[in-house]
Design a protein around this motif. Structure first.
Motif, PDB file in Angstrom:
ATOM      1  N   GLU A 106       0.835  -1.182   0.000  1.00 48.62           N
ATOM      2  CA  GLU A 106       0.000   0.000   0.000  1.00 48.62           C
ATOM      3  C   GLU A 106       0.881   1.246   0.000  1.00 48.62           C
ATOM      4  O   GLU A 106       2.052   1.199   0.369  1.00 48.62           O
ATOM      5  CB  GLU A 106      -0.955   0.028   1.190  1.00 48.62           C
ATOM      6  N   TYR A 154      -9.170  -4.634   2.817  1.00 45.24           N
ATOM      7  CA  TYR A 154      -8.236  -5.644   2.306  1.00 45.24           C
ATOM      8  C   TYR A 154      -8.966  -6.925   1.925  1.00 45.24           C
ATOM      9  O   TYR A 154      -8.670  -7.540   0.897  1.00 45.24           O
ATOM     10  CB  TYR A 154      -7.157  -5.961   3.346  1.00 45.24           C
ATOM     11  N   SER A 179      -5.312   6.961  -0.467  1.00 41.99           N
ATOM     12  CA  SER A 179      -4.624   5.729  -0.100  1.00 41.99           C
ATOM     13  C   SER A 179      -4.730   4.757  -1.267  1.00 41.99           C
ATOM     14  O   SER A 179      -5.770   4.665  -1.919  1.00 41.99           O
ATOM     15  CB  SER A 179      -5.259   5.108   1.142  1.00 41.99           C
ATOM     16  N   ALA A 185      -3.770   0.698  -2.679  1.00 45.40           N
ATOM     17  CA  ALA A 185      -3.362  -0.677  -2.403  1.00 45.40           C
ATOM     18  C   ALA A 185      -3.316  -1.400  -3.741  1.00 45.40           C
ATOM     19  O   ALA A 185      -4.199  -1.216  -4.580  1.00 45.40           O
ATOM     20  CB  ALA A 185      -4.340  -1.374  -1.456  1.00 45.40           C
TER      21      ALA A 185
END
Length: 197
Positions: A14, A85, A47, A49
């Protein structure tokens, strides 16, 4: 283990990006340093990922998610939660149609009790953790470096522009399997299973 299961090996990492771009180089008039004014005073970030998925006989795949920082109080996380996740891994399982061998770092949300329960509930998922301070073994790290270099000379006015730009750059990477293979090669890991003859 991945060869025995016929599974995809999935590396996860990430990152985050704010409105202030990384420093970059450009051309300018002699004696005048070019300066780009940016709105980087706030601490708003997105953010990121990403999963880099490999399997012998298949082209590498890049699966990613982008989230705006949604922290409203001091008790909430800036980035991805365990549920985020889990949703990313479920999407990868659905796209890749097979078992996954996940390799990721020791981030606190990766080793939490909630994440352990979510992993145990997925029989198609096997997890391995990288040793501490072993970022050179994760091929997603050079992916972030490549992405941030590509953002260096671009000024964004708000998070919506930044999000659109990051998604466009990551989408381009998805269609460049040679680039994804280069990220894997930078780790010096051999994805091919040992063949006994």
């Amino acid at each position: 283990m991945a060869a025995d299961l016929g599974a995809w090996v999935v590396f996860e990492d990430e990152s985050g990006q704010g409105l202030r771009p990384p420093k970059g180089c450009t051309w300018g008039r002699r004696g005048t340093t070019p300066v780009v004014m940016v709105t980087g005073g706030s601490n708003k970030r997105i953010s990121l990922a990403a999963l880099l998925c490999i399997k012998p006989g298949h082209r590498p795949r890049l699966i990613y998610r982008v989230h705006n920082s949604r922290r409203r109080g001091n008790d909430q996380r800036k980035g991805f939660t365990e549920a985020d996740y889990a949703a990313l891994l479920d999407a990868a399982h659905q796209q890749l149609t097979g078992p996954l061998v996940l390799v990721w770092d020791n981030l606190n949300s990766h080793v939490s009790a909630a994440m352990t329960e979510l992993i145990a509930a997925r029989d198609w998922l096997t997890v391995y953790r990288l040793p501490p301070y072993a970022h050179e073994l994760n091929p997603v790290e050079p992916l972030w470096s490549h992405l941030k270099r590509s953002l260096a000379n671009l000024a964004k006015r708000n998070l919506a522009q930044l999000t659109a730009l990051v998604k466009t750059r990551l989408k381009r990477m998805q269609y460049r399997p040679a680039l994804l293979e280069g990220f894997l090669a930078s780790t010096r890991l051999d994805p091919m299973p040992l063949s006994l003859s």
